[in-house]
Design a protein around this motif. Structure first.
Motif, PDB file in Angstrom:
ATOM      1  N   GLY A   8       0.785  -1.222   0.000  1.00 33.94           N
ATOM      2  CA  GLY A   8       0.000   0.000   0.000  1.00 33.94           C
ATOM      3  C   GLY A   8       0.822   1.279   0.000  1.00 33.94           C
ATOM      4  O   GLY A   8       0.274   2.369  -0.122  1.00 33.94           O
ATOM      5  N   PHE A   9       2.144   1.178   0.145  1.00 32.07           N
ATOM      6  CA  PHE A   9       2.991   2.371   0.162  1.00 32.07           C
ATOM      7  C   PHE A   9       3.370   2.722  -1.268  1.00 32.07           C
ATOM      8  O   PHE A   9       4.094   1.998  -1.926  1.00 32.07           O
ATOM      9  CB  PHE A   9       4.237   2.114   1.002  1.00 32.07           C
ATOM     10  CG  PHE A   9       5.137   3.320   1.169  1.00 32.07           C
ATOM     11  CD1 PHE A   9       4.624   4.607   1.197  1.00 32.07           C
ATOM     12  CD2 PHE A   9       6.493   3.156   1.317  1.00 32.07           C
ATOM     13  CE1 PHE A   9       5.448   5.713   1.358  1.00 32.07           C
ATOM     14  CE2 PHE A   9       7.345   4.247   1.485  1.00 32.07           C
ATOM     15  CZ  PHE A   9       6.809   5.525   1.507  1.00 32.07           C
ATOM     16  N   LYS A  10       2.867   3.832  -1.749  1.00 28.07           N
ATOM     17  CA  LYS A  10       3.130   4.286  -3.115  1.00 28.07           C
ATOM     18  C   LYS A  10       3.999   5.537  -3.073  1.00 28.07           C
ATOM     19  O   LYS A  10       3.636   6.534  -2.458  1.00 28.07           O
ATOM     20  CB  LYS A  10       1.816   4.615  -3.842  1.00 28.07           C
ATOM     21  CG  LYS A  10       0.855   3.453  -3.919  1.00 28.07           C
ATOM     22  CD  LYS A  10       1.331   2.431  -4.911  1.00 28.07           C
ATOM     23  CE  LYS A  10       0.296   1.335  -5.063  1.00 28.07           C
ATOM     24  NZ  LYS A  10       0.849   0.100  -5.530  1.00 28.07           N
ATOM     25  N   LEU A  11       5.145   5.459  -3.723  1.00 25.67           N
ATOM     26  CA  LEU A  11       6.027   6.615  -3.800  1.00 25.67           C
ATOM     27  C   LEU A  11       5.479   7.592  -4.827  1.00 25.67           C
ATOM     28  O   LEU A  11       5.099   7.189  -5.919  1.00 25.67           O
ATOM     29  CB  LEU A  11       7.423   6.178  -4.226  1.00 25.67           C
ATOM     30  CG  LEU A  11       8.153   5.243  -3.272  1.00 25.67           C
ATOM     31  CD1 LEU A  11       9.424   4.740  -3.913  1.00 25.67           C
ATOM     32  CD2 LEU A  11       8.454   5.942  -1.971  1.00 25.67           C
ATOM     33  N   GLY A  12       5.435   8.852  -4.469  1.00 28.06           N
ATOM     34  CA  GLY A  12       4.957   9.869  -5.390  1.00 28.06           C
ATOM     35  C   GLY A  12       5.150  11.245  -4.790  1.00 28.06           C
ATOM     36  O   GLY A  12       5.455  11.399  -3.609  1.00 28.06           O
ATOM     37  N   LYS A  13       4.961  12.242  -5.617  1.00 28.16           N
ATOM     38  CA  LYS A  13       5.142  13.629  -5.203  1.00 28.16           C
ATOM     39  C   LYS A  13       4.208  13.966  -4.042  1.00 28.16           C
ATOM     40  O   LYS A  13       3.033  13.621  -4.060  1.00 28.16           O
ATOM     41  CB  LYS A  13       4.873  14.540  -6.398  1.00 28.16           C
ATOM     42  CG  LYS A  13       5.295  15.947  -6.184  1.00 28.16           C
ATOM     43  CD  LYS A  13       5.191  16.744  -7.466  1.00 28.16           C
ATOM     44  CE  LYS A  13       5.782  18.111  -7.248  1.00 28.16           C
ATOM     45  NZ  LYS A  13       5.982  18.830  -8.467  1.00 28.16           N
ATOM     46  N   GLU A  14       4.784  14.638  -3.036  1.00 30.32           N
ATOM     47  CA  GLU A  14       4.068  15.134  -1.862  1.00 30.32           C
ATOM     48  C   GLU A  14       3.499  14.038  -0.972  1.00 30.32           C
ATOM     49  O   GLU A  14       2.607  14.288  -0.160  1.00 30.32           O
ATOM     50  CB  GLU A  14       2.991  16.143  -2.267  1.00 30.32           C
ATOM     51  CG  GLU A  14       3.593  17.361  -2.938  1.00 30.32           C
ATOM     52  CD  GLU A  14       2.571  18.410  -3.334  1.00 30.32           C
ATOM     53  OE1 GLU A  14       1.396  18.294  -2.953  1.00 30.32           O
ATOM     54  OE2 GLU A  14       2.975  19.358  -4.030  1.00 30.32           O
ATOM     55  N   VAL A  15       4.029  12.812  -1.073  1.00 32.73           N
ATOM     56  CA  VAL A  15       3.635  11.724  -0.177  1.00 32.73           C
ATOM     57  C   VAL A  15       4.409  11.884   1.133  1.00 32.73           C
ATOM     58  O   VAL A  15       5.624  12.060   1.128  1.00 32.73           O
ATOM     59  CB  VAL A  15       3.921  10.344  -0.809  1.00 32.73           C
ATOM     60  CG1 VAL A  15       3.734   9.220   0.188  1.00 32.73           C
ATOM     61  CG2 VAL A  15       3.048  10.131  -2.024  1.00 32.73           C
ATOM     62  N   ALA A  16       3.692  11.828   2.261  1.00 32.18           N
ATOM     63  CA  ALA A  16       4.334  11.948   3.574  1.00 32.18           C
ATOM     64  C   ALA A  16       5.127  10.679   3.872  1.00 32.18           C
ATOM     65  O   ALA A  16       4.684   9.570   3.569  1.00 32.18           O
ATOM     66  CB  ALA A  16       3.279  12.172   4.648  1.00 32.18           C
ATOM     67  N   VAL A  17       6.317  10.863   4.473  1.00 33.55           N
ATOM     68  CA  VAL A  17       7.188   9.739   4.800  1.00 33.55           C
ATOM     69  C   VAL A  17       7.887   9.970   6.136  1.00 33.55           C
ATOM     70  O   VAL A  17       7.958  11.092   6.624  1.00 33.55           O
ATOM     71  CB  VAL A  17       8.265   9.502   3.714  1.00 33.55           C
ATOM     72  CG1 VAL A  17       7.647   9.061   2.403  1.00 33.55           C
ATOM     73  CG2 VAL A  17       9.136  10.732   3.510  1.00 33.55           C
ATOM     74  N   THR A  18       8.401   8.878   6.701  1.00 33.16           N
ATOM     75  CA  THR A  18       9.363   8.954   7.786  1.00 33.16           C
ATOM     76  C   THR A  18      10.665   8.368   7.243  1.00 33.16           C
ATOM     77  O   THR A  18      10.637   7.579   6.284  1.00 33.16           O
ATOM     78  CB  THR A  18       8.914   8.175   9.035  1.00 33.16           C
ATOM     79  OG1 THR A  18       8.786   6.791   8.703  1.00 33.16           O
ATOM     80  CG2 THR A  18       7.594   8.714   9.573  1.00 33.16           C
ATOM     81  N   MET A  65       6.091   4.657   5.229  1.00 32.09           N
ATOM     82  CA  MET A  65       4.834   5.368   5.471  1.00 32.09           C
ATOM     83  C   MET A  65       4.816   5.784   6.926  1.00 32.09           C
ATOM     84  O   MET A  65       5.276   5.022   7.782  1.00 32.09           O
ATOM     85  CB  MET A  65       3.631   4.426   5.264  1.00 32.09           C
ATOM     86  CG  MET A  65       3.263   4.165   3.858  1.00 32.09           C
ATOM     87  SD  MET A  65       1.675   3.279   3.739  1.00 32.09           S
ATOM     88  CE  MET A  65       2.043   1.716   4.486  1.00 32.09           C
ATOM     89  N   PRO A  66       4.274   6.956   7.231  1.00 31.45           N
ATOM     90  CA  PRO A  66       4.117   7.314   8.635  1.00 31.45           C
ATOM     91  C   PRO A  66       3.227   6.301   9.346  1.00 31.45           C
ATOM     92  O   PRO A  66       2.290   5.770   8.743  1.00 31.45           O
ATOM     93  CB  PRO A  66       3.454   8.696   8.590  1.00 31.45           C
ATOM     94  CG  PRO A  66       3.815   9.243   7.236  1.00 31.45           C
ATOM     95  CD  PRO A  66       3.868   8.035   6.337  1.00 31.45           C
ATOM     96  N   VAL A  67       3.510   6.029  10.600  1.00 32.61           N
ATOM     97  CA  VAL A  67       2.722   5.071  11.379  1.00 32.61           C
ATOM     98  C   VAL A  67       1.271   5.535  11.454  1.00 32.61           C
ATOM     99  O   VAL A  67       1.002   6.714  11.641  1.00 32.61           O
ATOM    100  CB  VAL A  67       3.318   4.920  12.801  1.00 32.61           C
ATOM    101  CG1 VAL A  67       2.453   4.016  13.660  1.00 32.61           C
ATOM    102  CG2 VAL A  67       4.732   4.391  12.714  1.00 32.61           C
TER     103      VAL A  67
END
Length: 137
Positions: free
Chosen positions: A106-116, A133-135
Motif C-alpha cells: 500500500g505504500f506508493k512513492l509519489g510527489k508530496e507523499v508523507a514519509v518517515t 509510510m508514517p505510522v
C-alpha cells in the motif's frame, strides 16, 4: 530495409531501475562510504521520485532537527551544484533510492507523499534510508 533502425534509441530496451535484489545496489552502496547518523526518525514529504531510475528526493519537515553533519553535507551539495551551473529545483533535500525504501503493501512513492526516514551521509552528500509510510497511515 534497415531492420532495427529508429525506434527507442540504439539498442535501448526501456531502461528501468534494477530490481531490489540486484547486486547493482550492493556495489553502489559499498562504493559510497555510507555512514548512518543514528537511529533517530524524521518526517518529510517526497519532492519527486523517478520510477525509471529508482531514485528521488525528500524535503524534511524540519531541517533544523537533522544532525549537523547532514546539514553540512546538504549545504556542500547545494554549493557544488550551483558551482557546476546546475539549476536547483529545491533546496535542502535528501536523496534516496529504491533499496532505501521499506516497500510495505500500500505504500506508493509519489510527489508530496508523507514519509518517515532516517539519515545518512556518504561521499556524495546526505540521504535518507528506511523511508516508510508514517505510522497509522
Amino acid at each position: 530495409d534497415f531492420k532495427g533502425y529508429g525506434g527507442k534509441g540504439k539498442g535501448k530496451k526501456g531502461s528501468r531501475a534494477p530490481p531490489l535484489d540486484s547486486d547493482f545496489w550492493t556495489i553502489k552502496l559499498d562504493a559510497e562510504n555510507r555512514g548512518e547518523l543514528g537511529p533517530q526518525t524524521y518526517t518529510g514529504v517526497i519532492q519527486n521520485y523517478n520510477w525509471n531510475f529508482g531514485w528521488g528526493f525528500i524535503i524534511p519537515d524540519n531541517q533544523e532537527e537533522l544532525p549537523q553533519q547532514a546539514k553540512d553535507k546538504m549545504r556542500e551539495s547545494m554549493e557544488a551544484a550551483a558551482a557546476e551551473g546546475k539549476e536547483l529545483t529545491a533546496k535542502n533535500v535528501l536523496y534516496f533510492r529504491k533499496p532505501d525504501v521499506n516497500h510495505t503493501e500500500g505504500f506508493k512513492l509519489g510527489k508530496e507523499v508523507a514519509v518517515t526516514f532516517q539519515v545518512y551521509v556518504d561521499d556524495k552528500g546526505a540521504g535518507a534510508y528506511e523511508v516508510s509510510m508514517p505510522v497509522g497511515e
